[in-house]
Design an enzyme around this catalytic site. Structure first.
Site, short mmCIF file in Angstrom:
data_model
loop_
_atom_site.label_atom_id
_atom_site.label_comp_id
_atom_site.label_asym_id
_atom_site.label_seq_id
_atom_site.Cartn_x
_atom_site.Cartn_y
_atom_site.Cartn_z
N GLU A 23 0.98 -1.02 0.34
CA GLU A 23 -0.48 -0.01 -0.17
C GLU A 23 1.07 1.35 0.21
O GLU A 23 0.29 2.42 -0.76
CB GLU A 23 -1.44 -0.10 1.42
CG GLU A 23 -2.18 -0.91 1.13
CD GLU A 23 -2.96 -1.21 1.99
OE1 GLU A 23 -3.16 -0.19 2.46
OE2 GLU A 23 -3.67 -2.37 2.46
N ASP A 96 -2.94 -4.67 3.13
CA ASP A 96 -3.20 -5.34 4.40
C ASP A 96 -3.82 -6.04 4.98
O ASP A 96 -4.72 -5.60 4.02
CB ASP A 96 -3.13 -3.33 5.97
CG ASP A 96 -2.42 -2.12 5.57
OD1 ASP A 96 -1.02 -2.87 5.65
OD2 ASP A 96 -2.08 -1.17 6.17
N ASP A 98 -6.45 -7.15 6.32
CA ASP A 98 -7.54 -6.18 7.61
C ASP A 98 -8.56 -5.78 5.76
O ASP A 98 -8.63 -6.80 4.69
CB ASP A 98 -7.54 -5.19 8.09
CG ASP A 98 -7.14 -3.94 7.62
OD1 ASP A 98 -7.59 -4.42 6.32
OD2 ASP A 98 -5.81 -3.08 8.37
N GLU A 100 -10.33 -3.53 4.43
CA GLU A 100 -10.00 -2.45 3.54
C GLU A 100 -8.95 -2.74 2.55
O GLU A 100 -9.56 -2.94 1.56
CB GLU A 100 -9.57 -0.86 4.07
CG GLU A 100 -10.46 -1.05 5.05
CD GLU A 100 -11.42 0.37 3.94
OE1 GLU A 100 -10.95 0.87 3.12
OE2 GLU A 100 -12.52 0.02 4.52
N ARG A 314 -3.19 -2.25 13.81
CA ARG A 314 -4.72 -2.22 13.90
C ARG A 314 -5.10 -2.92 14.42
O ARG A 314 -5.13 -4.10 13.24
CB ARG A 314 -5.36 -1.37 12.56
CG ARG A 314 -5.13 -0.09 12.39
CD ARG A 314 -5.18 0.33 10.88
NE ARG A 314 -5.40 1.68 10.78
CZ ARG A 314 -4.11 2.01 9.10
NH1 ARG A 314 -3.49 1.48 8.70
NH2 ARG A 314 -3.52 3.12 9.11
#
Length: 714
Positions: A23, A96, A98, A100, A314
């Site tokens: 990202e 990542d 997660d 998203e 996160r």
């Protein structure tokens, strides 16, 4: 010739590499160094494909399918990645780990497979270390469709709520406003707390302390009971009566008790706990905490190259990998051999935790804060230090404290003094930020039960009960987590959005709703009590978890919500009265450009004065908050901002002739002693209080004045 052609083709193919897409550029740089030759690492810079901003882009007639487009300004980058993919022998999507990140990988997969025949796989990792990256590359997987659906459901739901509520606010309140599903609930919490703060009436109470002496040692004890009952002192008379009754009495040591307490180490940080600790101990905002944590995660050059210093930041889990446990226990065995428990300590993961990641920890225990100090900025070091200390201490023995409590009897009064000290440091050994207060509190001489000691002096003190505290970054994050509102990735953005929209301001680290924020909150809560509701928001989070687990169909969930919601929006659009006209107030100010009256208007960043001759006259001014107190000056105090950081201060309209300025916000009240205006100040001892801005005036607006004001208002 044919043979030569084949040889050339083989030679070209042998040069093809594996394309890894992450990202951010910082992460790409670190990972490319770890993987070496044979790999090219590029950054997608977040989402390349998403919903357009200009329209709702949800097909409500066909199962709520989103209409995705290439994000404006990202087409060139997407084409470059497609070209890179076409030249590669395989593609690894490493966004990542997660929801998203999974959605980013899903969109990239769809865009890249049109341009390349190379296999496209998904890889995930929790930390950016050579071992973790190489392990991930060796075990690629498929994109998790249910995880993508959970992100899609959240995105569609938020779009439907935002793009229906925002036009309602434009129509009824003011153009340019916006509302969000989760942010509006957070705003409601902040507004409800502010109402409690404003309605609170302080009550007077008193405490009585006394100095006692044995030999050369003096210590202080507090009155705890009188005539066998708990000491409740409501006035100065109550205190003076007790003092007059006991001041000639002998003081006897009635009892001495020692209590040992076991203090257990805390679990490694989750996102919310890290934000709370950074706010309370370092004074960081939630946004700043996450920005610095991102830097530590993506990699810092520590002399031997870029190294990811912490795991993914996160997370709502406190789980720790076996490898990390072995690493920290090995380090502790060498450095604190007497503080290592026989078996690793396991911490219970919360029921609502997704547990996709470990808790936040250093990637290698050997990278102590001291060893990387010279490579980190001051804020990076401070945040890294509390992460490192929290994790390492979590795998150490308990600490033990000993509290000595002494009760002293003088006539009918009982005073109590206590002192605590750490008798077994245990996990406290690695916590460098441990204050001297935590290490030892109080100081008592050697005493015996039954002995008589001298009472030296009494200290009566007036207090006023403290009302509920306004939310801070730390306390609102804690509340959101406890109520199941939002997820680790959303806590900081929730606060940032409310501040950016000027629905809330941050004053003395407290979150205070603006007039605009209060107005929007009232309209939304009155009109949509079942949506702008903490229980509904928590239920949505649970449903999104079920979508990710594959036990709930995402668009079925959206359908159940949308139909009654849209009907209510249409109804409110028809029945809700507009408040636009009530936002503008006539004033006695005159426009200095055209002579027409000035109007007080509510704008994007609060109230301001605008010429009633608009659009012919565009003159605007700041709202005067108070008369300038400087002798001979007829100016007024208005809000200004510094040129660099845009920090607000308050100065005279006659500047530069008048140099008066203050960083405290004036309130519409004046000092009864000197006539200067009052400001609201804040400190930990007194909370929020009013004080005169005159440096030569000692007037402090006490809580009993606040009581009188409240009574007068009623």
């Amino acid at each position: 010739m044919a043979g030569t052609s084949v040889q050339k083709k083989k030679k070209t193919d042998s040069k093809k590499q594996t394309l890894v897409i992450v990202e951010s550029p910082a992460k790409a740089h670190t990972i490319e160094k770890y993987l070496g030759s044979g790999y090219t690492v590029k950054a997608s810079m977040g989402h390349l494909i998403d919903l357009p901003k200009s329209r709702i882009a949800i097909d409500v007639e066909h199962d709520f399918q989103p209409e995705y487009i290439t994000v404006r300004g990202r087409a060139k980058l997407l084409k470059e990645l497609q070209k890179d993919a076409k030249k590669s022998n395989s593609v690894l999507l490493a966004s990542d780990n997660d929801r998203e990140g999974e959605a980013i990988a899903w969109h990239l997969n769809n865009a890249l497979k049109e341009k390349t025949a190379a296999p496209i796989k998904r890889i995930v990792f929790n930390e950016i270390t050579p071992l973790a990256i190489k392990e991930a590359v060796q075990h690629p997987n498929e994109i998790v469709e249910s995880k993508v659906n959970a992100q899609k459901a959240r995105r569609v739901l938020d779009r439907l709520v935002g793009y229906n509520l925002s036009p309602l606010l434009w129509n009824k309140v003011k153009n340019g406003l916006s509302a969000g599903r989760v942010q509006s609930v957070a705003l409601r919490l902040i507004c409800e707390r502010e109402e409690e703060v404003e309605n609170f009436i302080p009550e007077e109470y008193w405490t009585l302390e006394a100095d006692f002496a044995k030999g050369k040692t003096t210590f202080t004890a507090q009155l705890v009971s009188y005539k066998g009952e708990k000491a409740e002192l409501k006035s100065e008379d109550d205190v003076n009566k007790i003092i007059s009754q006991i001041h000639d009495s002998k003081c006897i040591v009635a009892s001495i008790k020692q209590t040992d307490k076991t203090v257990r180490p805390k679990a490694p940080f989750t996102t919310s706990k890290l934000q709370q600790a950074a706010a309370n101990r370092l004074g960081f905002t939630s946004r700043k905490t996450m920005q610095i944590a991102q830097q530590l995660y993506e990699g810092i050059d520590i002399g031997e190259g870029r190294v990811g210093l912490i795991t993914y930041m996160r997370t709502d889990s406190v789980r720790i990998s076996d490898t990390a446990l072995e690493d920290v226990r090995s380090w502790l065995a060498k450095n604190y051999p007497n503080a290592v428990p026989e078996v690793p300590i396991k911490y219970e993961v919360g029921k609502s935790a997704q547990d996709a990641h470990e808790g936040i920890r250093p990637t290698y225990t050997s990278y102590t804060p001291e060893s990387v100090k010279e490579y980190l900025s001051r804020d990076q070091l401070r945040l890294y230090a509390i992460i490192w200390e929290r994790f390492v201490s979590s795998q150490m023995n308990n600490a033990k404290t000993r509290t000595t409590s002494v009760e002293l009897v003088a006539g009918d009064a009982v005073f109590r003094a206590s002192a605590s000290k750490i008798v077994e440091k245990g996990f406290y050994s690695v916590i460098k930020l441990l204050s001297s207060k935590e290490d030892k509190t109080g100081n008592l001489p050697s005493l015996k039960e039954g002995e008589t000691i001298e009472c030296k002096k009494f200290y009566p003190e007036q207090h006023f009960t403290q009302g509920p505290a306004r939310y801070t970054d730390a306390s609102i994050v804690r509340t959101l987590e406890e109520k199941g509102i939002g997820r680790p990735s959303t806590y900081a953005p929730i606060i940032s959005v409310l501040l950016d929209r000027y629905y809330v301001t941050r004053t003395n680290k407290q979150l205070v709703p603006t007039a605009l924020g209060k107005m929007i909150c009232k309209i939304l809560v009155d009109s949509f009590p079942n949506v702008i509701n903490e229980h509904f928001t928590a239920e949505i989070e649970n449903d999104l978890d079920k979508v990710e687990q594959g036990s709930l169909v995402w668009n079925g969930m959206i359908k159940d919500f949308y139909e009654p919601f849209k009907n209510r929006v249409d109804e409110v659009m028809t029945t809700q009265e507009s408040v636009k006209g009530f936002l503008d107030e006539k004033t006695d100010k005159v426009c200095d450009k055209c002579g027409k009256p000035m109007i007080k208007k509510l704008g994007r960043f609060g109230y301001f004065l605008a010429c009633s001759g608009f659009p012919e006259c565009h003159n605007t001014k700041s709202i005067p908050l108070a008369k300038c107190p400087m002798p001979g000056c007829n100016g007024e105090i208005v809000a200004r901002k510094t040129k660099g950081r845009g920090k607000e201060f308050y100065g005279c309209t006659n500047y530069p002739d008048c140099q008066f300025l203050t960083h405290f916000k004036p309130i519409d009240q004046y000092c009864p002693q000197c006539g200067w205006f009052l400001v609201e100040k804040y400190d930990k001892k007194n909370g929020s209080y009013k004080s005169c801005i005159n440096p030569d005036c000692t007037y402090l607006h006490s809580a009993d004045d606040a009581v009188a004001e409240k009574a007068a208002e009623k």
